[in-house]
Design a protein around this motif. Structure first.
Motif, PDB file in Angstrom:
ATOM      1  N   LYS A   1     -15.205 -37.371 -14.112  1.00  0.00           N
ATOM      2  CA  LYS A   1     -14.810 -37.424 -14.952  1.00  0.00           C
ATOM      3  C   LYS A   1     -15.674 -36.322 -16.017  1.00  0.00           C
ATOM      4  O   LYS A   1     -15.901 -36.374 -16.785  1.00  0.00           O
ATOM      5  CB  LYS A   1     -13.668 -37.894 -15.109  1.00  0.00           C
ATOM      6  CG  LYS A   1     -12.579 -38.546 -14.092  1.00  0.00           C
ATOM      7  CD  LYS A   1     -11.555 -39.864 -14.501  1.00  0.00           C
ATOM      8  CE  LYS A   1      -9.991 -39.129 -13.770  1.00  0.00           C
ATOM      9  NZ  LYS A   1      -9.149 -40.250 -14.192  1.00  0.00           N
TER      10      LYS A   1
ATOM     11  N   ASP B   1     -13.017 -47.306 -23.244  1.00  0.00           N
ATOM     12  CA  ASP B   1     -11.700 -47.220 -22.966  1.00  0.00           C
ATOM     13  C   ASP B   1     -10.574 -46.002 -21.737  1.00  0.00           C
ATOM     14  O   ASP B   1      -9.509 -45.934 -22.068  1.00  0.00           O
ATOM     15  CB  ASP B   1     -10.952 -46.967 -24.298  1.00  0.00           C
ATOM     16  CG  ASP B   1     -11.333 -45.870 -25.158  1.00  0.00           C
ATOM     17  OD1 ASP B   1     -12.791 -45.910 -24.313  1.00  0.00           O
ATOM     18  OD2 ASP B   1     -11.202 -45.297 -25.836  1.00  0.00           O
ATOM     19  N   LYS B   2     -11.956 -45.318 -21.236  1.00  0.00           N
ATOM     20  CA  LYS B   2     -12.008 -43.878 -20.481  1.00  0.00           C
ATOM     21  C   LYS B   2     -11.852 -43.940 -19.446  1.00  0.00           C
ATOM     22  O   LYS B   2     -11.153 -43.097 -18.096  1.00  0.00           O
ATOM     23  CB  LYS B   2     -12.829 -43.389 -20.718  1.00  0.00           C
ATOM     24  CG  LYS B   2     -12.847 -42.302 -22.766  1.00  0.00           C
ATOM     25  CD  LYS B   2     -11.184 -42.288 -22.540  1.00  0.00           C
ATOM     26  CE  LYS B   2     -10.420 -41.483 -24.291  1.00  0.00           C
ATOM     27  NZ  LYS B   2      -9.149 -41.613 -24.603  1.00  0.00           N
ATOM     28  N   THR B   3     -12.111 -45.973 -18.781  1.00  0.00           N
ATOM     29  CA  THR B   3     -12.448 -45.757 -17.435  1.00  0.00           C
ATOM     30  C   THR B   3     -11.431 -46.339 -16.619  1.00  0.00           C
ATOM     31  O   THR B   3     -10.827 -46.921 -17.490  1.00  0.00           O
ATOM     32  CB  THR B   3     -14.348 -46.125 -16.549  1.00  0.00           C
ATOM     33  OG1 THR B   3     -13.594 -47.828 -17.536  1.00  0.00           O
ATOM     34  CG2 THR B   3     -14.827 -45.892 -17.432  1.00  0.00           C
TER      35      THR B   3
ATOM     36  N   SER C   1     -16.600 -38.630 -22.407  1.00  0.00           N
ATOM     37  CA  SER C   1     -14.870 -38.245 -22.837  1.00  0.00           C
ATOM     38  C   SER C   1     -15.163 -37.405 -23.540  1.00  0.00           C
ATOM     39  O   SER C   1     -16.336 -36.590 -24.425  1.00  0.00           O
ATOM     40  CB  SER C   1     -14.038 -39.015 -23.489  1.00  0.00           C
ATOM     41  OG  SER C   1     -14.436 -39.842 -24.919  1.00  0.00           O
TER      42      SER C   1
ATOM     43  N   ASP D   1     -17.134 -44.924 -23.793  1.00  0.00           N
ATOM     44  CA  ASP D   1     -16.445 -45.517 -22.789  1.00  0.00           C
ATOM     45  C   ASP D   1     -15.293 -46.430 -22.162  1.00  0.00           C
ATOM     46  O   ASP D   1     -14.958 -45.839 -20.776  1.00  0.00           O
ATOM     47  CB  ASP D   1     -16.507 -43.745 -22.043  1.00  0.00           C
ATOM     48  CG  ASP D   1     -16.657 -42.367 -22.655  1.00  0.00           C
ATOM     49  OD1 ASP D   1     -15.932 -42.080 -23.206  1.00  0.00           O
ATOM     50  OD2 ASP D   1     -17.265 -41.322 -21.416  1.00  0.00           O
TER      51      ASP D   1
END
Length: 409
Positions: free
Chosen positions: A349, A208-210, A352, A206
């Motif tokens: 969150k 690219d998600k944080t 992903s 992840d």
């Protein structure tokens, strides 16, 4: 010359003296140029023929007067055939260079490669020495993180066809810069005539998600993007989740202590885990068969567990009632805000949707990947008290994997 004895030859050049070192032992009979040597100066010995003779195989023969000008196979250019033939003559065994070879992921990759018994393995450490790696017949080269000169020198010395690298956790600028130095060195090496067939980079799940606050995730994402933009460079990317190995990490003040499993996460937060051993296996598998993985990214995880579930597994394996303990986040936040931001992200969150689907994909690549139980079985003892062996708990059942029930507790 006796095995293991080397000599140095100084050849005058316009720039001063070019030092050439020839190493004579049972594995290496080819002279090597020192870092960044002019390519028109080289000493060579008939390595291939000597190896074949020692191993009892007939020498590779070529008809008198023949050349490499034969017609290439259909669909191939003469240039490709020449390149492959010359490389086969120069190196009978494929060479792999593992940057940061004494790191956990680097060492695991080396072990997996050596287990295949197909490669000559080179590795870098800060000092250029490592007794454990040298005992495994790994050639160790010096590399200080971020040193473009030493990265280029290691590539010139190893002449690898395959490369694995990871980076040490740091700020986005520092860690990202160190990764880009390695990518630039690899690219320059290919421009200078080196032949690198595939590169594997170990990033983080992840990435690219944080948020940007999690700098050691974003630094790896920056390296991923930079690596992918290098035209003509075949690469793949691994994205490991949290490491089981962090439960026994004395170097970061968290040795496996009797009766407790400690980590950063809240006790009820579901977290994905992977053993560094299996990241190494995945990297080796990609390097051994790069074509299916070219340009691809794979998350690395085998289980998703809460801290309380990890403690329960440790209780069964060790025979000691264990509790889960979250490391004090206020202290982590003061000294390592980056880690605090990471925990906050996954607590709010979670993982992903993409990474939720990839557990089975990783197990297809590494079908014998460890669970938490297998990881603790592989330990077999506490780090504190030092060396005290586990005892099987009353509800312990051997795992079906490599270490299931095989330890003498």
């Amino acid at each position: 010359r006796p095995r293991g004895v080397g000599f140095r030859v100084a050849v005058p050049t316009e720039a001063g003296h070019e030092h050439l070192e020839a190493r004579h032992d049972d594995q290496k009979h080819a002279a090597r140029r020192s870092p960044r040597a002019p390519r028109f100066i080289a000493l060579r010995a008939p390595t291939l023929g000597l190896r074949r003779q020692r191993e009892g195989r007939p020498p590779a023969s070529r008809a008198a007067g023949s050349t490499r000008q034969d017609a290439p196979p259909q669909g191939e250019t003469l240039e490709l055939v020449r390149s492959r033939t010359m490389r086969a003559e120069d190196d009978e065994t494929p060479r792999v260079l593992v940057f940061l070879g004494s790191s956990r992921q680097g060492a695991a990759t080396i072990d997996a490669l050596l287990e295949m018994n197909r490669y000559e393995v080179f590795a870098t450490t800060r000092s250029g020495r490592n007794a454990d790696l040298e005992a495994k017949d790994v050639t160790v080269l010096p590399y200080e993180n971020g040193s473009a000169v030493q990265a280029a020198a290691a590539l010139d010395e190893a002449k690898p066809s395959l490369v694995f690298f990871s980076t040490l956790m740091g700020s986005r600028e520092v860690e990202g810069g160190q990764g880009k130095v390695l990518v630039d060195a690899i690219k320059e090496h290919t421009h200078d005539g080196g032949h690198i067939d595939h590169v594997v980079f170990s990033s983080v799940v992840d990435a690219d998600k944080t948020s940007d606050a999690v700098g050691h995730f974003k630094s790896k994402l920056d390296i991923e993007k930079y690596l992918k933009t290098q035209m003509g460079l075949s690469c793949s990317i691994l994205r490991p989740a949290a490491f089981y190995d962090n439960f026994d990490d004395a170097a970061n003040f968290n040795p496996l202590t009797k009766g407790v499993a400690k980590s950063l996460w809240p006790p009820t937060l579901k977290v994905k885990y992977i053993a560094t051993r299996d990241v190494g296996k995945a990297a080796a598998a990609m390097l051994a068969d790069p074509l299916p993985w070219r340009g691809r990214t794979l998350d690395c995880a085998t289980e998703e567990l809460t801290g309380e579930e990890v403690a329960s597994v440790l209780s069964k394996v060790s025979g000691v009632d264990c509790e889960y303990e979250q490391l004090p986040m206020w202290l982590i936040g003061v000294f390592m805000s980056d880690l605090s931001a990471m925990v906050d992200h996954f607590e709010k969150k979670g993982y992903s949707a993409r990474s939720q689907l990839d557990l089975s994909k990783f197990l297809e690549l590494v079908p014998d990947a460890w669970t938490a139980q297998q990881y603790f079985e592989s330990k077999g003892k506490w780090s504190v008290p030092l060396g005290e062996r586990f005892k099987k708990g009353p509800d312990y059942a051997p795992s079906s994997g490599e270490f299931g029930g095989s330890f003498d507790y």
